[in-house]
Design an enzyme around this catalytic site. Structure first.
Site, PDB file in Angstrom:
ATOM      1  NE  ARG A  13      44.858 -36.338 -29.062  1.00  0.00           N
ATOM      2  CZ  ARG A  13      43.724 -36.810 -28.564  1.00  0.00           C
ATOM      3  NH1 ARG A  13      42.828 -35.985 -28.062  1.00  0.00           N
ATOM      4  NH2 ARG A  13      43.470 -38.102 -28.573  1.00  0.00           N
ATOM      5  CD  GLU A  61      34.286 -23.387 -32.715  1.00  0.00           C
ATOM      6  OE1 GLU A  61      34.196 -24.596 -32.438  1.00  0.00           O
ATOM      7  OE2 GLU A  61      33.311 -22.682 -33.066  1.00  0.00           O
ATOM      8  CG  ASP A 120      35.934 -37.385 -35.658  1.00  0.00           C
ATOM      9  OD1 ASP A 120      35.565 -38.511 -35.279  1.00  0.00           O
ATOM     10  OD2 ASP A 120      36.253 -36.474 -34.874  1.00  0.00           O
TER      11      ASP A 120
END
Length: 317
Positions: A13, A61, A120
């Site tokens: 990223r 989104e 997560d």
């Protein structure tokens, strides 16, 4: 075999963030949209340097995709950014209707893809996104393997006209591709020549494939390793050329076994030159919470799993 060196582990990223920083300087038509994840997507520099071209949409989104589609009408090149789960599954209708069907020049950029999102857990670890996106007509699908390649892909997408999906990850991984290596959309990269088996890998599994090839060499097995960074359009010529020599293939990906790179390779083989194939992928299940290393081992997405798959597929030749 050819040796590759990790020049310093980085997260992919950050490669995307570096690419966006450079694009901000080079191309005034590039704009960025984010769904409340500036730091996670490494948009900080772009926002700081070009605040008039950065749009913080918030946790909305679907709205982000619609705005991005609209911006293309005025000649802008929008790059949207959020987690892969929210970039695809949550907004699939908007992508299908407003971007793909309408052939809008939107670049959908997705971080934290796959199991290596880690702690997560399953709700955020999308393993279906490559399948979702490659089924959309006209959608280019890219899954990069390290920092350098992610940066190069980001830069290349600005010059590519049409809807595209760029998939990258959260964890720090080996950075081994040359910083100056040209990124050609739809063109596979031959990392190692071999004669006994072809290993076709994408994303984080490319480095694992190289480690596996070294282990296989010690066992007297010559493995050809191909880095498929573009899932669609797929470099069928490179695959068929390799298989004509090795006669068998192992595909490796951080994705569900259904709908991913492996199935795309199977289609190519079925239509042209059927050959034994083994899959290293998540076996039709969701993920769970854990460290990236724990999850890649449990779900058999590492170099040892690739070695075992090679040993199985060679017996089927």
């Amino acid at each position: 075999m050819k040796k590759y060196t990790n020049t310093g582990s980085k997260d992919t990223r950050s490669g995307f963030g570096a690419g966006m920083t450079e694009l901000g300087q080079k191309n005034e038509n590039v704009v960025a949209l984010c769904a409340d994840l500036i730091g996670s997507l490494k948009f900080d520099d772009f926002k700081k340097n070009h605040p008039e071209r950065f749009f913080q949409i918030g946790i909305a989104e679907a709205n982000m995709i619609g705005i991005a589609a609209g911006l293309t009408i005025g000649g802008k090149i929008p790059f949207t950014g959020t987690f892969a789960n929210f970039s695809t599954g949550r907004v699939y209708d908007q992508i299908r209707q407003s971007v793909a069907y309408s052939d809008k020049n939107v670049k959908i950029c997705a971080s934290h893809a796959g199991l290596t999102l880690g702690e997560d857990g399953a709700t955020h670890q999308i393993l279906e996104d490559i399948g979702l996106m490659k089924m959309l007509p006209g959608m280019t699908v890219i899954n990069t393997c390290d920092y350098n390649q992610t940066k190069a892909a980001t830069l290349a997408l600005a010059d590519h006209h049409g809807p595209a999906y760029l998939r990258f990850g959260r964890p720090v991984v080996p950075n081994f591709t040359p910083a100056d290596e040209p990124f050609v959309i739809g063109k596979a990269i031959l990392l190692n020549e071999g004669t006994d088996v072809t290993i076709v890998a994408t994303g984080h599994l490319v480095w694992e494939a190289l480690i596996a090839a070294e282990a296989l060499e010690a066992k007297g097995i010559s493995a050809e390793v191909i880095n498929i960074h573009t899932i669609k359009p797929l470099d069928e010529e490179a695959i068929l050329k390799s298989l004509a020599k090795t006669k068998c293939v192992v595909t490796a990906e951080e994705h569900n076994i259904l709908g991913g790179l492996g199935e795309s390779i199977s289609r190519v083989l079925a239509l042209n030159n059927p050959a034994p194939q083994e899959f290293v992928a998540v076996n039709d299940s969701f993920g769970e919470s854990g460290t990236p290393e724990q999850l890649m081992e449990k779900y058999k997405l590492n170099n040892q799993a690739i070695v075992e798959a090679v040993e199985r597929v060679i017996k089927r030749k």
